[in-house]
Scaffold this motif. Structure first.
Motif, PDB file in Angstrom:
ATOM      1  N   LEU A  31     -55.537  53.868  60.622  1.00 17.46           N
ATOM      2  CA  LEU A  31     -54.994  53.856  61.983  1.00 17.46           C
ATOM      3  C   LEU A  31     -54.266  52.550  62.261  1.00 17.46           C
ATOM      4  O   LEU A  31     -53.151  52.553  62.820  1.00 17.46           O
ATOM      5  CB  LEU A  31     -56.127  54.054  62.994  1.00 17.46           C
ATOM      6  CG  LEU A  31     -55.735  53.982  64.478  1.00 17.46           C
ATOM      7  CD1 LEU A  31     -54.745  55.080  64.828  1.00 17.46           C
ATOM      8  CD2 LEU A  31     -56.977  54.064  65.362  1.00 17.46           C
ATOM      9  N   CYS A  32     -54.878  51.444  61.862  1.00 19.01           N
ATOM     10  CA  CYS A  32     -54.270  50.127  62.075  1.00 19.01           C
ATOM     11  C   CYS A  32     -52.935  50.016  61.334  1.00 19.01           C
ATOM     12  O   CYS A  32     -51.942  49.534  61.891  1.00 19.01           O
ATOM     13  CB  CYS A  32     -55.225  49.031  61.614  1.00 19.01           C
ATOM     14  SG  CYS A  32     -54.579  47.355  61.788  1.00 19.01           S
ATOM     15  N   TYR A  33     -52.908  50.485  60.085  1.00 16.05           N
ATOM     16  CA  TYR A  33     -51.675  50.399  59.296  1.00 16.05           C
ATOM     17  C   TYR A  33     -50.581  51.282  59.899  1.00 16.05           C
ATOM     18  O   TYR A  33     -49.407  50.896  59.924  1.00 16.05           O
ATOM     19  CB  TYR A  33     -51.949  50.798  57.852  1.00 16.05           C
ATOM     20  CG  TYR A  33     -50.802  50.516  56.903  1.00 16.05           C
ATOM     21  CD1 TYR A  33     -50.068  49.338  57.000  1.00 16.05           C
ATOM     22  CD2 TYR A  33     -50.451  51.418  55.902  1.00 16.05           C
ATOM     23  CE1 TYR A  33     -49.026  49.069  56.135  1.00 16.05           C
ATOM     24  CE2 TYR A  33     -49.413  51.158  55.033  1.00 16.05           C
ATOM     25  CZ  TYR A  33     -48.695  49.986  55.157  1.00 16.05           C
ATOM     26  OH  TYR A  33     -47.649  49.724  54.304  1.00 16.05           O
ATOM     27  N   CYS A  34     -50.954  52.446  60.401  1.00 16.48           N
ATOM     28  CA  CYS A  34     -49.975  53.337  61.053  1.00 16.48           C
ATOM     29  C   CYS A  34     -49.398  52.681  62.310  1.00 16.48           C
ATOM     30  O   CYS A  34     -48.197  52.792  62.580  1.00 16.48           O
ATOM     31  CB  CYS A  34     -50.630  54.673  61.400  1.00 16.48           C
ATOM     32  SG  CYS A  34     -50.972  55.719  59.972  1.00 16.48           S
ATOM     33  N   VAL A  35     -50.270  51.994  63.067  1.00 23.25           N
ATOM     34  CA  VAL A  35     -49.799  51.279  64.262  1.00 23.25           C
ATOM     35  C   VAL A  35     -48.835  50.165  63.870  1.00 23.25           C
ATOM     36  O   VAL A  35     -47.786  49.979  64.504  1.00 23.25           O
ATOM     37  CB  VAL A  35     -50.993  50.714  65.057  1.00 23.25           C
ATOM     38  CG1 VAL A  35     -50.517  49.768  66.169  1.00 23.25           C
ATOM     39  CG2 VAL A  35     -51.818  51.834  65.651  1.00 23.25           C
ATOM     40  N   ILE A  36     -49.169  49.417  62.816  1.00 19.85           N
ATOM     41  CA  ILE A  36     -48.299  48.344  62.331  1.00 19.85           C
ATOM     42  C   ILE A  36     -46.937  48.899  61.934  1.00 19.85           C
ATOM     43  O   ILE A  36     -45.887  48.351  62.311  1.00 19.85           O
ATOM     44  CB  ILE A  36     -48.953  47.614  61.141  1.00 19.85           C
ATOM     45  CG1 ILE A  36     -50.144  46.778  61.614  1.00 19.85           C
ATOM     46  CG2 ILE A  36     -47.943  46.719  60.426  1.00 19.85           C
ATOM     47  CD1 ILE A  36     -50.968  46.188  60.493  1.00 19.85           C
ATOM     48  N   LEU A  37     -46.949  49.991  61.181  1.00 20.66           N
ATOM     49  CA  LEU A  37     -45.682  50.608  60.765  1.00 20.66           C
ATOM     50  C   LEU A  37     -44.880  51.077  61.974  1.00 20.66           C
ATOM     51  O   LEU A  37     -43.672  50.845  62.060  1.00 20.66           O
ATOM     52  CB  LEU A  37     -45.960  51.792  59.825  1.00 20.66           C
ATOM     53  CG  LEU A  37     -46.532  51.460  58.449  1.00 20.66           C
ATOM     54  CD1 LEU A  37     -46.865  52.742  57.692  1.00 20.66           C
ATOM     55  CD2 LEU A  37     -45.544  50.624  57.640  1.00 20.66           C
ATOM     56  N   PHE A  38     -45.564  51.714  62.925  1.00 24.04           N
ATOM     57  CA  PHE A  38     -44.862  52.284  64.081  1.00 24.04           C
ATOM     58  C   PHE A  38     -44.220  51.200  64.946  1.00 24.04           C
ATOM     59  O   PHE A  38     -43.029  51.279  65.269  1.00 24.04           O
ATOM     60  CB  PHE A  38     -45.836  53.111  64.922  1.00 24.04           C
ATOM     61  CG  PHE A  38     -45.218  53.651  66.178  1.00 24.04           C
ATOM     62  CD1 PHE A  38     -44.334  54.729  66.131  1.00 24.04           C
ATOM     63  CD2 PHE A  38     -45.510  53.085  67.409  1.00 24.04           C
ATOM     64  CE1 PHE A  38     -43.752  55.216  67.292  1.00 24.04           C
ATOM     65  CE2 PHE A  38     -44.938  53.568  68.575  1.00 24.04           C
ATOM     66  CZ  PHE A  38     -44.053  54.633  68.514  1.00 24.04           C
ATOM     67  N   VAL A  39     -45.007  50.167  65.323  1.00 29.14           N
ATOM     68  CA  VAL A  39     -44.472  49.168  66.253  1.00 29.14           C
ATOM     69  C   VAL A  39     -43.385  48.322  65.602  1.00 29.14           C
ATOM     70  O   VAL A  39     -42.372  47.992  66.244  1.00 29.14           O
ATOM     71  CB  VAL A  39     -45.601  48.276  66.820  1.00 29.14           C
ATOM     72  CG1 VAL A  39     -46.547  49.092  67.673  1.00 29.14           C
ATOM     73  CG2 VAL A  39     -46.366  47.536  65.728  1.00 29.14           C
ATOM     74  N   TYR A  76     -52.433  46.715  52.535  1.00 27.11           N
ATOM     75  CA  TYR A  76     -53.064  47.924  53.067  1.00 27.11           C
ATOM     76  C   TYR A  76     -53.123  49.094  52.080  1.00 27.11           C
ATOM     77  O   TYR A  76     -54.183  49.731  51.968  1.00 27.11           O
ATOM     78  CB  TYR A  76     -52.390  48.342  54.371  1.00 27.11           C
ATOM     79  CG  TYR A  76     -52.845  47.524  55.555  1.00 27.11           C
ATOM     80  CD1 TYR A  76     -54.030  47.817  56.222  1.00 27.11           C
ATOM     81  CD2 TYR A  76     -52.111  46.430  55.982  1.00 27.11           C
ATOM     82  CE1 TYR A  76     -54.461  47.053  57.297  1.00 27.11           C
ATOM     83  CE2 TYR A  76     -52.533  45.656  57.056  1.00 27.11           C
ATOM     84  CZ  TYR A  76     -53.704  45.966  57.704  1.00 27.11           C
ATOM     85  OH  TYR A  76     -54.134  45.205  58.757  1.00 27.11           O
ATOM     86  N   PRO A  77     -52.059  49.461  51.367  1.00 23.42           N
ATOM     87  CA  PRO A  77     -52.168  50.605  50.438  1.00 23.42           C
ATOM     88  C   PRO A  77     -53.261  50.403  49.384  1.00 23.42           C
ATOM     89  O   PRO A  77     -54.057  51.319  49.133  1.00 23.42           O
ATOM     90  CB  PRO A  77     -50.772  50.674  49.804  1.00 23.42           C
ATOM     91  CG  PRO A  77     -49.864  50.090  50.837  1.00 23.42           C
ATOM     92  CD  PRO A  77     -50.657  48.982  51.464  1.00 23.42           C
ATOM     93  N   LYS A  78     -53.322  49.209  48.788  1.00 29.63           N
ATOM     94  CA  LYS A  78     -54.350  48.929  47.781  1.00 29.63           C
ATOM     95  C   LYS A  78     -55.746  48.926  48.413  1.00 29.63           C
ATOM     96  O   LYS A  78     -56.704  49.457  47.844  1.00 29.63           O
ATOM     97  CB  LYS A  78     -54.073  47.569  47.132  1.00 29.63           C
ATOM     98  CG  LYS A  78     -55.153  47.088  46.144  1.00 29.63           C
ATOM     99  CD  LYS A  78     -55.205  47.971  44.906  1.00 29.63           C
ATOM    100  CE  LYS A  78     -56.109  47.412  43.826  1.00 29.63           C
ATOM    101  NZ  LYS A  78     -57.547  47.447  44.153  1.00 29.63           N
TER     102      LYS A  78
END
Length: 310
Positions: A31-39, A76-78
């Motif tokens: 969720l955190c990584y998705c938020v980072i990507l989105f913003v 994040y991916p790793k």
């Protein structure tokens, strides 16, 4: 014998005490990584697509967000894969590459903040000369400086580390960091060149920090005299100061000080949080701070939301 033939993989032991909650951690991390990507992607696309935002300050902000995506992509991916795996290992080459990404990301952030401070100094203290000094050519040179300098410095750093003979493959972290790899060297005498280069690098980026502090002290002194300048400072400079506080005084500095001088008696979960602060807080907060604080970007985002609702 080449050290690569001795140690082919590193074991990351930072997750050992938290694996009972790995499903929860995986969900929150994703969720955190998705938020980072989105913003970050939203802010980058807003700046790219709106020609009114093709100004030095916004172009620098765009490069700031791109750097945030670069740094978080190295972690994040790793980390998400490790949360789904029973063994947390990384190849020797992959570990060196991840260490390179982590350091170059953090130092690029500081370089970009230094360039932003220079841009605000010109805009507020020398407004009549601003456009003649901050030309497209100079801006491109400054952006290249903020990215390429850390890349060159840490390429040398990682090259020096790759020449060390290592006597352990266990890293007490969630991800690879150059200093933690150096500490695995068989002899302290082999790490002298790494230590010297590390302190030279620290000195180089401390000078960045001193320049930023001087710039904002001078800006504050200048802006006190004029109500208009005070308003401009609060509008365009406060996000930079907040980013500086979040990115370095609270996150990177704490992590660096703990990594070199901190106690190993702290709980592993607290050690993990200290380690990933600079990959968690700044990439989320910086785009939000700039998005809400800078009027042009805020108006553009509100306009897009209003149009989409129609």
């Amino acid at each position: 014998m080449d050290n690569e033939s001795i140690i082919r993989v590193f074991t990351l032991s930072g997750l050992n005490e938290t694996m009972n909650h790995r499903i929860t951690l995986f969900s929150l991390t994703l969720l955190c990584y998705c938020v980072i990507l989105f913003v970050n992607v939203s802010l980058i696309m807003t700046i790219i697509l709106d020609e009114n935002l093709h100004e030095p300050m916004y172009i620098l902000l765009c490069s700031f967000c791109i750097n945030g995506l670069y740094g978080t992509a190295g972690f994040y991916p790793k980390f998400l894969l490790d949360l789904l795996s029973s063994s947390h290992v990384i190849s020797y080459t992959g570990c060196l590459f991840q260490a390179f990404v982590m350091y170059s990301f953090a130092c690029s952030d500081l370089s970009i903040l230094a360039v932003m401070a220079y841009d605000r100094y010109l805009a507020i203290c020398r407004p009549l000369q601003y456009h003649s000094v901050m030309t497209k050519k100079r801006l491109s040179h400054l952006v290249c400086f903020s990215w390429l300098t850390p890349f060159c410095i840490f390429s040398i750093n990682v090259l020096l580390t790759s020449r060390l003979k290592l006597c352990s493959s266990k890293i007490q972290r969630l991800f690879c960091v150059n200093w933690m790899i150096v500490k695995l060297a068989c002899s302290d005498t082999n790490t002298i060149s790494n230590s010297i280069f590390a302190y030279v690098t620290i000195g180089f980026y401390v000078s960045h920090g001193l320049f930023i502090i001087w710039s904002y002290m001078y800006l504050i002194k200048t802006c006190v005299r004029s109500k208009e300048d005070r308003a401009k400072f609060m509008q365009t400079c406060m996000p930079h100061l907040i980013s500086l506080l979040i990115s370095f005084l609270i996150t990177v500095v704490i992590d660096l000080m703990y990594m070199r001088f901190g106690s190993k008696d702290l709980p592993q979960s607290l050690q993990n949080f200290i380690a990933i602060e600079f990959l968690l807080v700044p990439p989320v907060m910086n785009p939000l701070i700039y998005g809400f604080k800078l009027t042009k970007i805020r108006n553009r985002i509100v306009g897009l939301v209003y149009v989409s609702r129609k």
